[in-house]
Design a protein around this motif. Sequence first.
Motif, PDB file in Angstrom:
ATOM      1  N   GLY A   1       3.270 -28.271 -50.286  1.00 20.04           N
ATOM      2  CA  GLY A   1       2.739 -27.573 -51.455  1.00 20.04           C
ATOM      3  C   GLY A   1       3.270 -26.164 -51.629  1.00 20.04           C
ATOM      4  O   GLY A   1       2.796 -25.423 -52.490  1.00 20.04           O
ATOM      5  N   TYR A   2       4.257 -25.792 -50.823  1.00 22.69           N
ATOM      6  CA  TYR A   2       4.846 -24.454 -50.869  1.00 22.69           C
ATOM      7  C   TYR A   2       6.365 -24.581 -50.943  1.00 22.69           C
ATOM      8  O   TYR A   2       6.937 -25.586 -50.534  1.00 22.69           O
ATOM      9  CB  TYR A   2       4.512 -23.667 -49.589  1.00 22.69           C
ATOM     10  N   HIS A   3       7.001 -23.499 -51.394  1.00 25.14           N
ATOM     11  CA  HIS A   3       8.450 -23.385 -51.267  1.00 25.14           C
ATOM     12  C   HIS A   3       8.721 -22.953 -49.828  1.00 25.14           C
ATOM     13  O   HIS A   3       8.064 -22.048 -49.312  1.00 25.14           O
ATOM     14  CB  HIS A   3       8.986 -22.342 -52.262  1.00 25.14           C
ATOM     15  N   HIS A   4       9.669 -23.599 -49.161  1.00 30.13           N
ATOM     16  CA  HIS A   4       9.990 -23.297 -47.769  1.00 30.13           C
ATOM     17  C   HIS A   4      11.335 -22.599 -47.669  1.00 30.13           C
ATOM     18  O   HIS A   4      12.257 -22.909 -48.421  1.00 30.13           O
ATOM     19  CB  HIS A   4      10.058 -24.572 -46.944  1.00 30.13           C
ATOM     20  N   ALA A   5      11.438 -21.688 -46.719  1.00 33.08           N
ATOM     21  CA  ALA A   5      12.710 -21.035 -46.426  1.00 33.08           C
ATOM     22  C   ALA A   5      12.808 -20.844 -44.918  1.00 33.08           C
ATOM     23  O   ALA A   5      11.832 -20.448 -44.274  1.00 33.08           O
ATOM     24  CB  ALA A   5      12.805 -19.693 -47.130  1.00 33.08           C
ATOM     25  N   ARG A   6      13.970 -21.160 -44.384  1.00 37.72           N
ATOM     26  CA  ARG A   6      14.224 -20.906 -42.965  1.00 37.72           C
ATOM     27  C   ARG A   6      15.695 -20.562 -42.839  1.00 37.72           C
ATOM     28  O   ARG A   6      16.559 -21.378 -43.154  1.00 37.72           O
ATOM     29  CB  ARG A   6      13.870 -22.112 -42.117  1.00 37.72           C
ATOM     30  N   VAL A   7      15.979 -19.346 -42.404  1.00 36.04           N
ATOM     31  CA  VAL A   7      17.347 -18.880 -42.220  1.00 36.04           C
ATOM     32  C   VAL A   7      17.478 -18.413 -40.776  1.00 36.04           C
ATOM     33  O   VAL A   7      16.679 -17.588 -40.314  1.00 36.04           O
ATOM     34  CB  VAL A   7      17.689 -17.728 -43.195  1.00 36.04           C
ATOM     35  N   ARG A   8      18.464 -18.963 -40.074  1.00 38.25           N
ATOM     36  CA  ARG A   8      18.709 -18.585 -38.682  1.00 38.25           C
ATOM     37  C   ARG A   8      20.183 -18.240 -38.551  1.00 38.25           C
ATOM     38  O   ARG A   8      21.037 -19.064 -38.868  1.00 38.25           O
ATOM     39  CB  ARG A   8      18.359 -19.742 -37.746  1.00 38.25           C
ATOM     40  N   GLU A   9      20.456 -17.007 -38.093  1.00 33.68           N
ATOM     41  CA  GLU A   9      21.845 -16.571 -37.952  1.00 33.68           C
ATOM     42  C   GLU A   9      22.034 -15.773 -36.681  1.00 33.68           C
ATOM     43  O   GLU A   9      21.123 -15.067 -36.239  1.00 33.68           O
ATOM     44  CB  GLU A   9      22.262 -15.708 -39.153  1.00 33.68           C
ATOM     45  N   ARG A  10      23.232 -15.876 -36.149  1.00 37.52           N
ATOM     46  CA  ARG A  10      23.609 -15.052 -35.001  1.00 37.52           C
ATOM     47  C   ARG A  10      23.849 -13.639 -35.525  1.00 37.52           C
ATOM     48  O   ARG A  10      24.603 -13.449 -36.483  1.00 37.52           O
ATOM     49  CB  ARG A  10      24.883 -15.593 -34.354  1.00 37.52           C
ATOM     50  N   VAL A  11      23.198 -12.660 -34.894  1.00 36.63           N
ATOM     51  CA  VAL A  11      23.316 -11.280 -35.374  1.00 36.63           C
ATOM     52  C   VAL A  11      23.919 -10.334 -34.341  1.00 36.63           C
ATOM     53  O   VAL A  11      24.206  -9.182 -34.653  1.00 36.63           O
ATOM     54  CB  VAL A  11      21.957 -10.726 -35.871  1.00 36.63           C
ATOM     55  N   GLY A  12      24.107 -10.809 -33.109  1.00 37.79           N
ATOM     56  CA  GLY A  12      24.659  -9.934 -32.086  1.00 37.79           C
ATOM     57  C   GLY A  12      24.787 -10.648 -30.767  1.00 37.79           C
ATOM     58  O   GLY A  12      24.591 -11.863 -30.669  1.00 37.79           O
ATOM     59  N   HIS A  13      25.094  -9.854 -29.733  1.00 39.31           N
ATOM     60  CA  HIS A  13      25.284 -10.414 -28.397  1.00 39.31           C
ATOM     61  C   HIS A  13      24.780  -9.416 -27.363  1.00 39.31           C
ATOM     62  O   HIS A  13      25.044  -8.218 -27.459  1.00 39.31           O
ATOM     63  CB  HIS A  13      26.771 -10.719 -28.158  1.00 39.31           C
ATOM     64  N   GLY A  14      24.064  -9.947 -26.380  1.00 41.62           N
ATOM     65  CA  GLY A  14      23.662  -9.141 -25.232  1.00 41.62           C
ATOM     66  C   GLY A  14      22.211  -8.680 -25.275  1.00 41.62           C
ATOM     67  O   GLY A  14      21.565  -8.654 -26.318  1.00 41.62           O
ATOM     68  N   ARG A  15      21.730  -8.342 -24.084  1.00 39.45           N
ATOM     69  CA  ARG A  15      20.335  -7.929 -23.919  1.00 39.45           C
ATOM     70  C   ARG A  15      20.029  -6.669 -24.726  1.00 39.45           C
ATOM     71  O   ARG A  15      18.969  -6.565 -25.345  1.00 39.45           O
ATOM     72  CB  ARG A  15      20.051  -7.710 -22.429  1.00 39.45           C
ATOM     73  N   ALA A  16      20.938  -5.710 -24.768  1.00 36.60           N
ATOM     74  CA  ALA A  16      20.681  -4.469 -25.511  1.00 36.60           C
ATOM     75  C   ALA A  16      20.524  -4.754 -27.000  1.00 36.60           C
ATOM     76  O   ALA A  16      19.641  -4.192 -27.661  1.00 36.60           O
ATOM     77  CB  ALA A  16      21.798  -3.453 -25.267  1.00 36.60           C
ATOM     78  N   ALA A  17      21.365  -5.629 -27.527  1.00 34.36           N
ATOM     79  CA  ALA A  17      21.265  -5.990 -28.949  1.00 34.36           C
ATOM     80  C   ALA A  17      19.942  -6.703 -29.221  1.00 34.36           C
ATOM     81  O   ALA A  17      19.261  -6.416 -30.210  1.00 34.36           O
ATOM     82  CB  ALA A  17      22.444  -6.863 -29.362  1.00 34.36           C
ATOM     83  N   PHE A  18      19.575  -7.626 -28.336  1.00 32.74           N
ATOM     84  CA  PHE A  18      18.297  -8.339 -28.481  1.00 32.74           C
ATOM     85  C   PHE A  18      17.131  -7.357 -28.481  1.00 32.74           C
ATOM     86  O   PHE A  18      16.259  -7.408 -29.350  1.00 32.74           O
ATOM     87  CB  PHE A  18      18.148  -9.357 -27.345  1.00 32.74           C
ATOM     88  N   THR A  19      17.131  -6.448 -27.523  1.00 34.38           N
ATOM     89  CA  THR A  19      16.051  -5.465 -27.416  1.00 34.38           C
ATOM     90  C   THR A  19      15.970  -4.609 -28.677  1.00 34.38           C
ATOM     91  O   THR A  19      14.880  -4.338 -29.178  1.00 34.38           O
ATOM     92  CB  THR A  19      16.258  -4.585 -26.164  1.00 34.38           C
ATOM     93  N   ALA A  20      17.119  -4.208 -29.205  1.00 33.61           N
ATOM     94  CA  ALA A  20      17.136  -3.379 -30.419  1.00 33.61           C
ATOM     95  C   ALA A  20      16.578  -4.140 -31.621  1.00 33.61           C
ATOM     96  O   ALA A  20      15.818  -3.581 -32.427  1.00 33.61           O
ATOM     97  CB  ALA A  20      18.560  -2.901 -30.713  1.00 33.61           C
TER      98      ALA A  20
END
Length: 169
Positions: free
Chosen positions: A20-39
Amino acid sequence: MSFTYPEVGATRDGGPLPSGYHHARVRERVGHGRAAFTAVVEGVLTFGLHRGSGLRVESSEPRAAQGVRVTSTMAGLLRIPCEVVWVLDENRRGGFGYGTLPGHPARGEESFVAELDDHDDVWFTVTAFSRPGAWYARLGGPLTRAAQAVATRRYVTSARRLAASASDG
């Protein structure tokens, strides 16, 4: 104030979204490494991701937690009130989901989650389900969905910038 939809928390586990809703799901790689993940996680949990996408954000607390109220302002005109319904702050996943409150032009929920995979790639996912809640959102029809798609792209771009900022330091 209470949520404007009954399926509170439905974006949390990545499963099927309510009908009953419009659905959206976007998954993309945005970086690499623990520091990038933490940021990226820190940017998501402190609403920096939203600010980086061009929204003005006011929140009842500086960091996402269940029950925190968040009001974004778009183009200086449209106030978008939401409340955080769940938060992830794990070793390899972090983010939150928030739901619409009265006064929001839509009804539904949206989540923002960063994940560090086994190869140390950072993935960012925006998941949403929504339907018009205000007359002008109903009238906008496809234009309203197009605006939501633009906002999602801006969130992904903001997540990329957050990840890159960790590499620049």
